[in-house]
Write a protein that holds these residues in place. Structure first.
Motif, short mmCIF file in Angstrom:
data_model
loop_
_atom_site.label_atom_id
_atom_site.label_comp_id
_atom_site.label_asym_id
_atom_site.label_seq_id
_atom_site.Cartn_x
_atom_site.Cartn_y
_atom_site.Cartn_z
N ALA A 247 14.75 47.73 70.29
CA ALA A 247 13.39 47.79 69.74
C ALA A 247 12.49 48.68 70.57
N THR A 248 12.66 48.65 71.90
CA THR A 248 11.81 49.52 72.73
C THR A 248 12.11 50.99 72.47
N GLU A 249 13.36 51.31 72.16
CA GLU A 249 13.69 52.70 71.85
C GLU A 249 13.14 53.09 70.48
N LEU A 250 13.09 52.16 69.54
CA LEU A 250 12.45 52.42 68.25
C LEU A 250 10.96 52.73 68.44
N MET A 251 10.30 51.97 69.30
CA MET A 251 8.89 52.20 69.58
C MET A 251 8.67 53.57 70.22
N GLN A 252 9.55 53.92 71.14
CA GLN A 252 9.45 55.22 71.79
C GLN A 252 9.68 56.35 70.79
N ALA A 253 10.70 56.21 69.94
CA ALA A 253 10.98 57.23 68.93
C ALA A 253 9.81 57.39 67.97
N SER A 254 9.19 56.28 67.59
CA SER A 254 8.02 56.33 66.73
C SER A 254 6.90 57.15 67.36
N SER A 255 6.66 56.90 68.64
CA SER A 255 5.57 57.61 69.31
C SER A 255 5.86 59.10 69.42
N LEU A 256 7.13 59.47 69.65
CA LEU A 256 7.47 60.89 69.78
C LEU A 256 7.36 61.61 68.44
N LEU A 257 7.71 60.94 67.36
CA LEU A 257 7.54 61.54 66.03
C LEU A 257 6.09 61.90 65.79
N HIS A 258 5.20 60.98 66.08
CA HIS A 258 3.77 61.23 65.89
C HIS A 258 3.25 62.25 66.89
N LEU B 280 1.96 48.53 70.79
CA LEU B 280 1.86 49.57 69.77
C LEU B 280 0.41 49.98 69.50
N VAL B 281 -0.50 49.00 69.53
CA VAL B 281 -1.92 49.33 69.36
C VAL B 281 -2.38 50.22 70.50
N GLU B 282 -2.05 49.83 71.75
CA GLU B 282 -2.46 50.63 72.90
C GLU B 282 -1.83 52.01 72.86
N LEU B 283 -0.59 52.08 72.41
CA LEU B 283 0.09 53.36 72.30
C LEU B 283 -0.65 54.30 71.35
N ASN B 284 -1.04 53.79 70.20
CA ASN B 284 -1.73 54.63 69.23
C ASN B 284 -3.15 54.96 69.65
N GLY C 63 -2.34 53.66 78.04
CA GLY C 63 -2.02 53.33 76.66
C GLY C 63 -0.81 54.09 76.14
N LYS C 64 -0.78 55.39 76.43
CA LYS C 64 0.21 56.25 75.78
C LYS C 64 1.58 56.20 76.44
N THR C 65 1.62 56.07 77.75
CA THR C 65 2.88 56.15 78.48
C THR C 65 3.23 54.83 79.16
#
Length: 344
Positions: free
Chosen positions: A86-97, A155-159, A187-189
């Motif tokens: 799941a953590t890799e899914l979150m990371q992949a999501s952030s890189l796509l955006h 995820l909120v902090e990431l976005n 937030g982002k990293t």
């Protein structure tokens, strides 16, 4: 003990080999037309569906941190595979955006997903992967119900961090402070690194003291790692960061070399540097000139010092964590040191 401790590169390879089958199963749960895109953005196949072996992935740091944190807490890494995925899914999501927002056209030696499939599909795929990550955390957090709110907050902090990053690009060179930069990184990293450590430790049965210490270690390790990432984008060929070289200068990002370079440069050179950074936006030749001027101004040395300071603070925090799994704890220290010092 030291002879039994694996080095950082071997640990990352172990993390990929251990978690990849679980991530592949999770990706296979996605709708038929979405799954191939998800496999592509995780580096498992080409755009035409041809498998990539070995996969072209990122470092796989976050899943590996989950495994090691669980082991350091005295738990079984084999019990946290889906959370690690799941953590890799979150990371992949952030890189796509991130690639869409930054207009980055390459990622890990492949065309960025938005280049390969279009902006719309890549954007929505990022949303799908983030939602899938939350679904997995919800399914796996039965013994630790606090993990789902933590995942949502991450995820909120990431976005929020990604949004701040975009907004800061409108500012002039020198108008962004170190404090603002660190708030953005938090937030982002930083938050996904901290989330990975907290997840693994929590599921492994760590004490509150150990979890707090790991959270601090994750904060400083991520700041140190981001410093190395920023350096690699300015002064190296981009291989270590997985991004096109000089993208941050070409797009006017306020990264650490820019912030610290402007702080350390003497008055006349500071004015020249500001002009060079403005001229670098959209101009590859001017970006190369700006990178050279940043180094002359002392920016590279300042970033190296910043990275070393936060790496030391990360290792100190980790050393203070009361964790029974001595080998996994030592391997966490080894991994943090490797990732920070090999991202430049």
């Amino acid at each position: 003990m030291r002879g039994d401790v694996r080095e950082g590169r071997d640990l990352l390879a172990w993390g990929l080999d251990t978690v990849r089958p679980t991530l592949e199963k999770i990706l296979a749960e996605l709708p038929g037309e979405v799954a191939p895109l998800a496999r592509y953005c995780n580096g498992f196949q080409h755009a035409d569906g041809t498998p990539i072996d070995p996969p072209r992935t990122g470092k796989w740091l976050r899943p590996t941190l989950v495994l090691l944190a669980a082991g350091a807490a005295g738990g079984d890494p084999g019990e946290v595979l889906r959370i690690a995925a799941a953590t890799e899914l979150m990371q992949a999501s952030s890189l796509l955006h991130d690639d869409i927002a930054d207009d980055d056209r390459a990622r890990h030696g492949l065309p960025a997903a938005w280049v390969a499939f279009g902006t719309g599909p890549a954007l929505f795929l990022g949303n799908i992967l983030a939602a899938k990550a939350l679904e997995v955390v919800a399914e796996e957090s039965g013994t630790a119900p606090a993990l789902l709110p933590l995942a949502i907050r991450a995820l909120v902090e990431l976005n929020v961090g990604q949004t701040r990053d975009c907004l800061l690009e409108r500012r002039e060179p020198g108008d962004v402070s170190l404090r603002e930069y660190e708030e953005l990184c938090t937030g982002k990293t930083d938050n996904l690194v901290r989330f990975a450590l907290v997840c693994g430790a929590t599921l492994g049965g760590a004490s509150d003291q150990a979890i707090d210490a790991l959270r601090r270690a994750g904060l400083h390790a991520a700041l140190a790692g981001q410093a190395g990432n920023d350096m690699g984008n300015v002064w190296n060929d981009g291989i270590a960061t997985g991004k096109t070289p000089l993208t941050d200068l070409l797009t006017g990002k306020h990264t650490l070399p820019v912030i610290l370079g402007l702080r350390t440069a003497p008055g006349p050179l500071r004015d020249s540097l500001r002009t060079a950074l403005r001229d670098a936006v959209g101009d590859p030749e001017a970006a190369h000139d700006a990178a050279a001027l940043l180094e002359r101004a002392g920016g590279r040395t300042a970033v190296e010092d910043y990275r070393a300071r936060h790496l030391a603070q990360a290792q100190t925090a980790l050393a203070r964590a009361d964790l029974p799994g001595r080998r996994s704890k030592a391997e966490l220290a080894s991994l943090i040191d490797y990732v920070v010092t090999h991202t430049r």
